[in-house]
Design an enzyme around this catalytic site. Structure first.
Site, PDB file in Angstrom:
ATOM      1  N   CYS A 117       0.858  -1.177   0.000  1.00  0.00           N
ATOM      2  CA  CYS A 117       0.000   0.000   0.000  1.00  0.00           C
ATOM      3  C   CYS A 117       0.894   1.225   0.000  1.00  0.00           C
ATOM      4  CB  CYS A 117      -0.913   0.005   1.224  1.00  0.00           C
ATOM      5  SG  CYS A 117      -2.226   1.244   1.066  1.00  0.00           S
ATOM      6  N   CYS A 127      -3.743   6.442   0.424  1.00  0.00           N
ATOM      7  CA  CYS A 127      -3.201   5.207  -0.147  1.00  0.00           C
ATOM      8  C   CYS A 127      -2.765   5.351  -1.598  1.00  0.00           C
ATOM      9  CB  CYS A 127      -4.215   4.071   0.008  1.00  0.00           C
ATOM     10  SG  CYS A 127      -4.573   3.726   1.748  1.00  0.00           S
ATOM     11  N   LYS A 193     -12.073  -5.048   2.443  1.00  0.00           N
ATOM     12  CA  LYS A 193     -11.428  -4.227   3.470  1.00  0.00           C
ATOM     13  C   LYS A 193     -12.320  -3.016   3.722  1.00  0.00           C
ATOM     14  CE  LYS A 193      -7.367  -1.535   4.629  1.00  0.00           C
ATOM     15  NZ  LYS A 193      -5.972  -1.236   4.337  1.00  0.00           N
ATOM     16  N   ARG A 203      -2.442   3.010  12.482  1.00  0.00           N
ATOM     17  CA  ARG A 203      -2.025   4.257  11.825  1.00  0.00           C
ATOM     18  C   ARG A 203      -1.062   5.035  12.704  1.00  0.00           C
ATOM     19  NH1 ARG A 203      -7.808   5.766   8.962  1.00  0.00           N
ATOM     20  NH2 ARG A 203      -7.907   3.838   7.747  1.00  0.00           N
ATOM     21  N   GLU A 231     -16.662  -7.748  -4.374  1.00  0.00           N
ATOM     22  CA  GLU A 231     -15.226  -7.403  -4.338  1.00  0.00           C
ATOM     23  C   GLU A 231     -14.359  -8.671  -4.380  1.00  0.00           C
ATOM     24  OE1 GLU A 231     -13.359  -4.852  -4.474  1.00  0.00           O
ATOM     25  OE2 GLU A 231     -14.394  -3.062  -3.781  1.00  0.00           O
ATOM     26  N   LYS A 246     -11.364  -7.916   6.367  1.00  0.00           N
ATOM     27  CA  LYS A 246     -10.684  -7.082   7.352  1.00  0.00           C
ATOM     28  C   LYS A 246     -11.574  -5.910   7.728  1.00  0.00           C
ATOM     29  CE  LYS A 246      -6.753  -4.090   7.737  1.00  0.00           C
ATOM     30  NZ  LYS A 246      -5.923  -3.214   7.012  1.00  0.00           N
ATOM     31  N   SER A 272      -5.442  -3.996  14.428  1.00  0.00           N
ATOM     32  CA  SER A 272      -4.817  -3.320  15.570  1.00  0.00           C
ATOM     33  C   SER A 272      -5.825  -2.885  16.631  1.00  0.00           C
ATOM     34  CB  SER A 272      -4.030  -2.106  15.071  1.00  0.00           C
ATOM     35  OG  SER A 272      -4.880  -1.208  14.376  1.00  0.00           O
ATOM     36  N   TYR A 311      -1.949  -9.953  15.735  1.00  0.00           N
ATOM     37  CA  TYR A 311      -0.845  -9.495  16.572  1.00  0.00           C
ATOM     38  C   TYR A 311      -0.636 -10.427  17.761  1.00  0.00           C
ATOM     39  CZ  TYR A 311      -1.467  -5.425  13.632  1.00  0.00           C
ATOM     40  OH  TYR A 311      -1.571  -4.611  12.531  1.00  0.00           O
TER      41      TYR A 311
HETATM   42  C1  PBG Z   1      -2.489  -0.114   4.816  1.00  0.00           C
HETATM   43  C2  PBG Z   1      -3.015  -0.981   5.888  1.00  0.00           C
HETATM   44  C3  PBG Z   1      -3.760  -0.633   7.029  1.00  0.00           C
HETATM   45  C4  PBG Z   1      -3.886  -1.798   7.778  1.00  0.00           C
HETATM   46  C5  PBG Z   1      -3.264  -2.817   7.064  1.00  0.00           C
HETATM   47  N1  PBG Z   1      -2.757  -2.290   5.892  1.00  0.00           N
HETATM   48  C6  PBG Z   1      -4.250   0.678   7.497  1.00  0.00           C
HETATM   49  C7  PBG Z   1      -5.318   1.399   6.793  1.00  0.00           C
HETATM   50  O1  PBG Z   1      -5.941   0.925   5.846  1.00  0.00           O
HETATM   51  O2  PBG Z   1      -5.534   2.538   7.210  1.00  0.00           O
HETATM   52  C8  PBG Z   1      -4.567  -1.913   9.112  1.00  0.00           C
HETATM   53  C9  PBG Z   1      -4.047  -2.991   9.982  1.00  0.00           C
HETATM   54  C10 PBG Z   1      -4.457  -2.897  11.410  1.00  0.00           C
HETATM   55  O3  PBG Z   1      -5.225  -2.023  11.844  1.00  0.00           O
HETATM   56  O4  PBG Z   1      -3.977  -3.756  12.162  1.00  0.00           O
HETATM   57  N2  PBG Z   1      -3.441   0.477   3.999  1.00  0.00           N
END
Ligand code: PBG
Length: 324
Positions: A117, A127, A193, A203, A231, A246, A272, A311
């Site tokens: 990304c 992005c 996503k 972030r 998708e 996700k 996260s 994680y």
């Molecule tokens: C990059 C990306 C993100 C995450 C994984 N790849 C952040 C976003 O889309 O803002 C999030 C992973 C997480 O929150 O653990 N685009």
């Protein structure tokens, strides 16, 4: 006479005998943050226990994971330099490219997945490439992703995981890789996503929050389910080997729907914010850590996830599991 389901729950042995789903350590993927500058390494406050590694630290962490049986990692780079076109992302000597090489040099059988990304590499935190109205330009962004994907493949990555949500990126990456002889590089697409509040801690960790606006113009609207299947179908048609849902915890219905509708491996990303939420409750003494983690991971499997990106992978693998 009544039937008594409790009979099969009486002892740990009986429960184990009839257990329907199991978490397998070899199906867990540990995300790894790797910083180009040593001063960017260190703890991530909303994610206690998770850190940003230096390159050497990331390699050591991979050694530890490998020894515990976690054989897949998902790399996120924290570059020294950011600009409008994410040029550090397609630098052949960029931090992710170096990390891929360094990990494979010591652990050739570690499955190295690179998140693909631009948001960690752009100065504005979006992005992709922006137009004058601040909107992300789809096809110009896909060109950048393809450029970066080639450098990851040249570094020997096993799997590329595009997480940008641009239209047509899986097909573009697949054909660019194939044209250069990288037909064996796997694509794990972040297909469904969502534009989620649960990415907040990530972030902060990756320094990738958009400076203005949000990601709703490209990531999915949380209330939508049918759109997720559309998708996923598109990404499979374009050549995705693995598709992802996700976040995971609030989207288990999507994981199940995807499992029922498609026959490719499904990954769920336990993001996260899900980690932060659980750990905050644990630190307050409100949740029992190991039990909560075990239950959550088992529920991802029950919902139909083949692969879990979490994680908690390391700490799950480090504990004995009696499943009592
Ligand atoms: C990059 C990306 C993100 C995450 C994984 N790849 C952040 C976003 O889309 O803002 C999030 C992973 C997480 O929150 O653990 N685009």
């Amino acid at each position: 006479m009544i039937y008594r389901p409790r009979r099969l729950r009486r002892t740990a042995g009986l429960r184990a005998l009839v257990r329907e789903h199991h978490v397998r350590v070899e199906r867990l993927v540990q995300p790894i943050f790797v910083a180009e500058r040593n001063e960017d390494a260190g703890p991530i406050s909303p994610m206690p226990g998770i850190e940003r590694f230096t390159l050497d630290g990331a390699v050591n962490e991979c050694r530890a994971l490998h020894a515990l049986g976690v054989r897949s990692v998902l790399l996120f780079g924290i570059p020294a330099h950011k600009d409008a076109v994410a040029s550090s992302n397609y630098d052949p000597k960029g931090i992710v490219q170096r990390a891929i090489r360094a990990i494979h040099a010591v652990l050739p059988d570690m499955t190295v997945v690179a998140d693909l990304c631009n948001c960690e590499y752009t100065d504005h935190g979006h992005c992709g490439v922006l137009n004058e109205r601040g909107e992300v330009l789809n096809d110009k962004t896909v060109d950048l992703l393809v450029k970066a994907a080639i450098t990851y493949a040249e570094a020997g990555v096993d799997c590329i995981a595009p997480s940008d949500m641009m239209d047509g990126r899986v097909g573009a990456i697949r054909s660019a890789l194939d044209a250069r002889g990288f037909d064996d590089v796997v694509i794990m697409a972040y297909s469904a996503k969502y534009a989620s509040a649960f990415y907040g801690p990530f972030r902060e960790a990756a320094g990738s929050a958009p400076q203005r606006g949000d990601r709703r113009g490209y990531q999915m609207d949380p209330p939508n389910a049918r759109e997720a299947l559309r998708e996923i179908a598109l990404d499979i048609e374009e050549g995705a080997d693995i598709v992802m849902v996700k976040p995971a915890l609030p989207y288990l219905d999507i994981v199940r729907a995807a499992r029922d509708a498609f026959d490719v491996p499904i990954a769920a990303y336990n993001v996260s914010g899900e980690y932060a939420m659980l750990m905050a409750a644990v630190q307050n003494g409100w949740l029992e850590r190991d039990r909560a983690i075990d239950e959550m991971l088992a529920c991802f499997v029950r919902a139909g996830a083949d692969i879990i990106i979490t994680y908690f992978a390391k700490e799950y693998a480090a504990r004995p599991h009696s499943h009592a």
